[in-house]
Structure formats: structure tokens, C-alpha cells
Motif scaffolding. Sequence first.
Motif, PDB file in Angstrom:
ATOM      1  N   ALA A 150       0.839  -1.194   0.000  1.00 33.43           N
ATOM      2  CA  ALA A 150       0.000   0.000   0.000  1.00 33.43           C
ATOM      3  C   ALA A 150       0.879   1.250   0.000  1.00 33.43           C
ATOM      4  CB  ALA A 150      -0.914  -0.007   1.229  1.00 33.43           C
ATOM      5  N   PHE A 151       0.381   2.330  -0.577  1.00 33.43           N
ATOM      6  CA  PHE A 151       1.152   3.576  -0.637  1.00 33.43           C
ATOM      7  C   PHE A 151       1.620   4.029   0.741  1.00 33.43           C
ATOM      8  CE2 PHE A 151      -1.750   4.669  -4.438  1.00 33.43           C
ATOM      9  CZ  PHE A 151      -0.886   4.060  -5.335  1.00 33.43           C
ATOM     10  N   THR A 152       0.804   3.780   1.762  1.00 28.88           N
ATOM     11  CA  THR A 152       1.050   4.365   3.081  1.00 28.88           C
ATOM     12  C   THR A 152       1.789   3.440   4.044  1.00 28.88           C
ATOM     13  OG1 THR A 152      -1.194   3.688   3.668  1.00 28.88           O
ATOM     14  CG2 THR A 152      -0.891   5.966   2.957  1.00 28.88           C
ATOM     15  N   VAL A 153       2.283   2.306   3.559  1.00 26.99           N
ATOM     16  CA  VAL A 153       3.109   1.446   4.410  1.00 26.99           C
ATOM     17  C   VAL A 153       4.349   2.224   4.848  1.00 26.99           C
ATOM     18  CG1 VAL A 153       4.631  -0.582   4.350  1.00 26.99           C
ATOM     19  CG2 VAL A 153       2.287  -0.741   3.500  1.00 26.99           C
ATOM     20  N   ALA A 154       4.799   1.977   6.077  1.00 25.78           N
ATOM     21  CA  ALA A 154       5.972   2.683   6.598  1.00 25.78           C
ATOM     22  C   ALA A 154       7.157   2.553   5.646  1.00 25.78           C
ATOM     23  CB  ALA A 154       6.350   2.133   7.975  1.00 25.78           C
ATOM     24  N   ARG A 155       8.010   3.574   5.649  1.00 21.16           N
ATOM     25  CA  ARG A 155       9.094   3.653   4.679  1.00 21.16           C
ATOM     26  C   ARG A 155       9.956   2.389   4.648  1.00 21.16           C
ATOM     27  NH1 ARG A 155      12.031   7.842   2.108  1.00 21.16           N
ATOM     28  NH2 ARG A 155      10.721   9.409   3.124  1.00 21.16           N
ATOM     29  N   HIS A 156      10.250   1.790   5.829  1.00 18.16           N
ATOM     30  CA  HIS A 156      11.160   0.653   5.855  1.00 18.16           C
ATOM     31  C   HIS A 156      10.557  -0.583   5.188  1.00 18.16           C
ATOM     32  CE1 HIS A 156       8.671  -0.624   9.289  1.00 18.16           C
ATOM     33  NE2 HIS A 156       9.128  -1.827   9.043  1.00 18.16           N
ATOM     34  N   GLY A 157       9.214  -0.622   5.053  1.00 22.35           N
ATOM     35  CA  GLY A 157       8.575  -1.776   4.433  1.00 22.35           C
ATOM     36  C   GLY A 157       7.893  -1.474   3.119  1.00 22.35           C
ATOM     37  N   ASN A 158       7.999  -0.238   2.645  1.00 22.52           N
ATOM     38  CA  ASN A 158       7.304   0.150   1.428  1.00 22.52           C
ATOM     39  C   ASN A 158       8.039  -0.393   0.208  1.00 22.52           C
ATOM     40  OD1 ASN A 158       6.093   1.852  -0.737  1.00 22.52           O
ATOM     41  ND2 ASN A 158       5.085   2.788   1.031  1.00 22.52           N
ATOM     42  N   GLN A 159       7.298  -1.041  -0.702  1.00 22.02           N
ATOM     43  CA  GLN A 159       7.914  -1.627  -1.893  1.00 22.02           C
ATOM     44  C   GLN A 159       7.197  -1.146  -3.145  1.00 22.02           C
ATOM     45  OE1 GLN A 159       9.079  -5.778  -1.834  1.00 22.02           O
ATOM     46  NE2 GLN A 159       8.794  -5.909   0.381  1.00 22.02           N
ATOM     47  N   ARG A 160       7.974  -0.606  -4.062  1.00 24.46           N
ATOM     48  CA  ARG A 160       7.453  -0.163  -5.351  1.00 24.46           C
ATOM     49  C   ARG A 160       8.608   0.037  -6.313  1.00 24.46           C
ATOM     50  NH1 ARG A 160      10.864   3.004  -5.292  1.00 24.46           N
ATOM     51  NH2 ARG A 160      10.927   5.207  -4.737  1.00 24.46           N
ATOM     52  N   SER A 161       8.304  -0.036  -7.598  1.00 23.18           N
ATOM     53  CA  SER A 161       9.289   0.252  -8.631  1.00 23.18           C
ATOM     54  C   SER A 161       8.645   1.070  -9.740  1.00 23.18           C
ATOM     55  CB  SER A 161       9.871  -1.040  -9.225  1.00 23.18           C
ATOM     56  OG  SER A 161      10.781  -1.637  -8.337  1.00 23.18           O
ATOM     57  N   TRP A 162       9.478   1.886 -10.371  1.00 21.41           N
ATOM     58  CA  TRP A 162       9.060   2.673 -11.525  1.00 21.41           C
ATOM     59  C   TRP A 162       9.580   1.996 -12.787  1.00 21.41           C
ATOM     60  CZ3 TRP A 162       5.675   6.587 -11.839  1.00 21.41           C
ATOM     61  CH2 TRP A 162       5.307   7.219 -10.648  1.00 21.41           C
ATOM     62  N   LEU A 163       8.658   1.792 -13.759  1.00 21.36           N
ATOM     63  CA  LEU A 163       8.997   1.174 -15.038  1.00 21.36           C
ATOM     64  C   LEU A 163       8.841   2.222 -16.133  1.00 21.36           C
ATOM     65  CD1 LEU A 163       6.899  -2.121 -14.637  1.00 21.36           C
ATOM     66  CD2 LEU A 163       9.219  -1.671 -13.819  1.00 21.36           C
ATOM     67  N   TYR A 164       9.809   2.282 -17.023  1.00 21.25           N
ATOM     68  CA  TYR A 164       9.765   3.214 -18.153  1.00 21.25           C
ATOM     69  C   TYR A 164       9.685   2.385 -19.427  1.00 21.25           C
ATOM     70  CZ  TYR A 164      10.818   6.393 -14.452  1.00 21.25           C
ATOM     71  OH  TYR A 164      10.724   7.099 -13.278  1.00 21.25           O
ATOM     72  N   ARG A 165       8.468   2.391 -20.023  1.00 18.17           N
ATOM     73  CA  ARG A 165       8.153   1.404 -21.050  1.00 18.17           C
ATOM     74  C   ARG A 165       7.663   2.074 -22.324  1.00 18.17           C
ATOM     75  NH1 ARG A 165       4.984  -2.389 -17.735  1.00 18.17           N
ATOM     76  NH2 ARG A 165       5.235  -3.652 -19.611  1.00 18.17           N
ATOM     77  N   ILE A 166       7.683   1.290 -23.395  1.00 22.77           N
ATOM     78  CA  ILE A 166       7.322   1.818 -24.708  1.00 22.77           C
ATOM     79  C   ILE A 166       5.818   2.091 -24.793  1.00 22.77           C
ATOM     80  CG2 ILE A 166       7.297   1.287 -27.181  1.00 22.77           C
ATOM     81  CD1 ILE A 166       9.850  -0.379 -26.687  1.00 22.77           C
ATOM     82  N   ARG A 167       5.025   1.201 -24.225  1.00 19.27           N
ATOM     83  CA  ARG A 167       3.572   1.396 -24.167  1.00 19.27           C
ATOM     84  C   ARG A 167       3.107   1.101 -22.743  1.00 19.27           C
ATOM     85  NH1 ARG A 167       0.504   1.348 -28.926  1.00 19.27           N
ATOM     86  NH2 ARG A 167       1.649   0.971 -30.851  1.00 19.27           N
ATOM     87  N   PRO A 168       2.104   1.807 -22.241  1.00 27.97           N
ATOM     88  CA  PRO A 168       1.587   1.487 -20.906  1.00 27.97           C
ATOM     89  C   PRO A 168       0.894   0.126 -20.917  1.00 27.97           C
ATOM     90  CG  PRO A 168       0.227   3.160 -21.953  1.00 27.97           C
ATOM     91  CD  PRO A 168       1.413   2.966 -22.842  1.00 27.97           C
ATOM     92  N   SER A 169       0.994  -0.596 -19.802  1.00 23.23           N
ATOM     93  CA  SER A 169       0.450  -1.956 -19.754  1.00 23.23           C
ATOM     94  C   SER A 169      -1.073  -1.990 -19.774  1.00 23.23           C
ATOM     95  CB  SER A 169       0.971  -2.689 -18.519  1.00 23.23           C
ATOM     96  OG  SER A 169       0.583  -2.028 -17.329  1.00 23.23           O
ATOM     97  N   VAL A 170      -1.722  -0.839 -19.627  1.00 26.79           N
ATOM     98  CA  VAL A 170      -3.186  -0.795 -19.660  1.00 26.79           C
ATOM     99  C   VAL A 170      -3.738  -1.052 -21.056  1.00 26.79           C
ATOM    100  CG1 VAL A 170      -3.390   1.687 -20.126  1.00 26.79           C
ATOM    101  CG2 VAL A 170      -5.160   0.523 -18.770  1.00 26.79           C
ATOM    102  N   GLN A 171      -2.911  -1.038 -22.074  1.00 29.37           N
ATOM    103  CA  GLN A 171      -3.382  -1.229 -23.446  1.00 29.37           C
ATOM    104  C   GLN A 171      -3.581  -2.714 -23.736  1.00 29.37           C
ATOM    105  OE1 GLN A 171      -0.439   1.131 -25.792  1.00 29.37           O
ATOM    106  NE2 GLN A 171      -2.221   2.311 -26.415  1.00 29.37           N
ATOM    107  N   HIS A 172      -4.754  -3.221 -23.369  1.00 28.53           N
ATOM    108  CA  HIS A 172      -5.120  -4.598 -23.683  1.00 28.53           C
ATOM    109  C   HIS A 172      -6.632  -4.677 -23.804  1.00 28.53           C
ATOM    110  CE1 HIS A 172      -6.668  -5.391 -19.615  1.00 28.53           C
ATOM    111  NE2 HIS A 172      -5.590  -4.785 -19.142  1.00 28.53           N
ATOM    112  N   ARG A 173      -7.121  -5.729 -24.427  1.00 30.19           N
ATOM    113  CA  ARG A 173      -8.548  -5.971 -24.531  1.00 30.19           C
ATOM    114  C   ARG A 173      -9.069  -6.528 -23.206  1.00 30.19           C
ATOM    115  NH1 ARG A 173      -7.661  -9.121 -30.237  1.00 30.19           N
ATOM    116  NH2 ARG A 173      -6.844  -7.325 -31.405  1.00 30.19           N
ATOM    117  N   PRO A 174     -10.385  -6.614 -23.005  1.00 31.54           N
ATOM    118  CA  PRO A 174     -10.928  -7.109 -21.725  1.00 31.54           C
ATOM    119  C   PRO A 174     -10.492  -8.545 -21.429  1.00 31.54           C
ATOM    120  CG  PRO A 174     -12.630  -5.973 -22.973  1.00 31.54           C
ATOM    121  CD  PRO A 174     -11.458  -6.116 -23.892  1.00 31.54           C
ATOM    122  N   PHE A 175     -10.358  -8.834 -20.141  1.00 28.37           N
ATOM    123  CA  PHE A 175     -10.050 -10.189 -19.696  1.00 28.37           C
ATOM    124  C   PHE A 175     -11.289 -11.074 -19.828  1.00 28.37           C
ATOM    125  CE2 PHE A 175      -6.522  -8.064 -17.496  1.00 28.37           C
ATOM    126  CZ  PHE A 175      -5.493  -8.967 -17.751  1.00 28.37           C
TER     127      PHE A 175
END
Length: 430
Positions: free
Chosen positions: A40-65
Amino acid sequence: MPGFGNEFSSEALPNALPKGQNTPQVCPYGLYAEQLSGTAFTVARHGNQRSWLYRIRPSVQHRPFEPYGPHHLVGDFRSDKTQLTPNQLRWLPFSMEHGKDKDFVDGLYTVAGAGDAGMREGIAIHTYICDKSMHRRAFYNADGDFLIVPQQGRLEIQTEFGWLDVPPNQICVIQRGIRFAVNLPDGPSRGYVLEVYSGHFTLPDLGPIGANGLANARDFLTPVAAFEDKDEVDYIIINKYEGELFAAVQTHSPFDVVAWHGNYAPYKYDLANFCVVNSVSYDHLDPSIFTVLTCQSARPGTAIADFVIFPPRWAVQEHTFRPPYFHRNAMSEFMGLILGEYEAKAKGFLPGGASLHSIMTPHGPDATTVAGVASANLKPVRVADGTQAFMFESCLMVRPTRWGLQHQEHEYWEAWQPIKKTFDPNWKPE
């Protein structure tokens, strides 16, 4: 290793990572910025996990599941309607026939588990058996993290972060939400998967062991950025969601990340790098001294899941029953064998097979192993050379699936029946 403050970064093209901020108005090379959050965004700093990806196309570009099936995965173990049993269970090597004409996703079979993926609490234990690489297919798990243990055949795993090469006797962890594909460079492959719904794997605390020992953070390796720029080609994205599979089609490669930075990334580890700690005087110590990774519960000192190995080492204890002692445990113990012969089982426990000893169900060395202990010369000896056994251990009451019960070895209980009575009421100390 990733998580808990350790930042990593990698770029496949020079200066692809933005300088000074995560989302500039226009990213270098015309890339799109996308954050992948493991907590979660608000997890304490020592346990917060996230990464930034710089990609050619955003992963939201797909048809419905849409629903994908049939498959052999289970998300709610209570609804699997298996016959509940506290008996000791063992499986001979899972047949390679189960993986005929299947890739990693289609060859996943749930053996046992506990909890509920929808409630983000519990574990699942799978085997994978496959003989095909994933071609224009990618998989991601919305339910939890996968700890993958190859037993036969090397895995080349393409992830959004880059490639991981994982032969037997190495492991990898691919966390919740990360897309990946498995290629089989050496032909058919088989192995084990521990899935945790409740948080992420971490290194265990060392306590009185001190600063050094067990698995060292520096030996965990993350991928180097490597991207595919493929358009107008259909890729199938398969999503595991509450134990069910869904598939969506998109017209570009999901592996188009040119650069990334953060502390949420897949990683691998070579089990040969484990620094063993053990008794040098007497008694067989608890298996917790062999913990590689742990996923802790809300109760201090109690694990949702531990990944434990029994590697090659010296045994030097004196006046001691050296094999694992007979015991009834407050944890569920699922064991597998990557290679060799486990020191507490003389026969029946084979590479590619497994066993499950449930909470408070008695277990221990088999009759043949016990018979050899009394006459054993307790000089220093090497144990488990050419062998690698492991255990998935959990505080949860693990329940086998219907598939797991159908494929068990029904005579396992006989392994202990020949143990002889040696009681002597007239015994006197020497």
C-alpha cells in the motif's frame, strides 16, 4: 535483495532513467512512466515496496479479460471439497505426463494450501510440469508472490524487468503483479512453487547468530533491463485472480520496459551460496537454522511461510541421534527433493516427489534410518553431499487438493511400522 529500503536500477539504453523525478512531462526516448506497487502507498518507509517502469507502451493497453481454462489451480481450499485428512502424505515424483504439450501456466497443478487469496491471507503449494516454452504469452499473479524451485530443467524467465536464468539448485521469486514468461532451453521441466498471499518474502532475522550466516543479501540477483519493441503482434496476458485464470489479448509485447528503478523486482538465489549454521556439540537443532526466506505473520516469530533447505554440510554432534528427531509440530511441513537422497528417508522420497506432514501429525525418520543409528560411528561426517532437500513450512493448517489426494502414495504410513521396540526395563547406565 529487493525490498526494505534496498534500491536497484537498470537501463537498457543510456540515460533512459529520468533525472531527479519519476514522472517528467516527457520521459527520455518518449517512454511512459508506470509505477508497480508491491505494498500500500502508506506502508511505513522501511517496508514500502514499489518500482518505476519506463516502457514503450503502458500496460493498460489490452482488450478485456475473459475466463481462461480449464486449469488445475485452486484459490479457495474450503470450496475444493476434498476429503479432509491429518494423515502423513507422500507423493512419488510427479509424472512428466502431466506436462505433456503444456507450458508453465497450463502445467501448474495445486497440491495443497490454506487460506483465501481474496482475503490476502494464506499460502498455496503447486507443482509445475511442462514441456513447452511460453510463446507470445505472459503470466502475472494478482493473488500473491511465487517462489519457484526448479527440480528438472533450466528455466529462462523473461520478466518486465529483464531476464532470469534459473537452473535446478537455484530459486527465483516473482512478486505479485509482475508479468513473466517461462522458456525451456533444456527441454521438459518440473519443479515446485510456494505462493504466499500474505505479504512478501524477506530474509530471516539472525538474532544471536550475529551479522553473518544463512543467506546473504548480496547473493540475491535482480534482472538487467532488456526490452522488446514489438507491435502489431498478438500477445496473450494470463492473470491469476482469486485462484481463477483470465486472459486478455494485446497487440504489443508486455516486455517493453527500457529502464526501471525501485525496490520491488524479481530476484534469484543460488542455494549453493547458503552459509550453514549448526550444532558443534550435541543434539539435532531445529530446522529453522536452515531458513533461506520467510514471510512473517502478524504474530512475532511465526511464519505464514518459511523456505528451508537441507544442504550439504558436516555433522559433528557427539552422543546424539543425528537424523531429524521424531516430532509433532505446530507448523505444517511440505518437503520436496531437488536432487540426491534425503538423510532421514532411506527410500520412497525421490527427486521430483514430495511429502506433507500436517500440524501435530507425528513424523520423523523412517525405519531403515532409525535402525542404522544405534551402530553408527559418530565421527565427523559429511551429510547430504550431492543432495538438496527443502521444506515449505507454514503456521497454517494446509489442506491437500483433490488433485493432490488423487496422486498421493497410499502406502506411506508403512515407512514407520518396522521400527522395533528397544525398551529395556533393566537398563543401567554404564
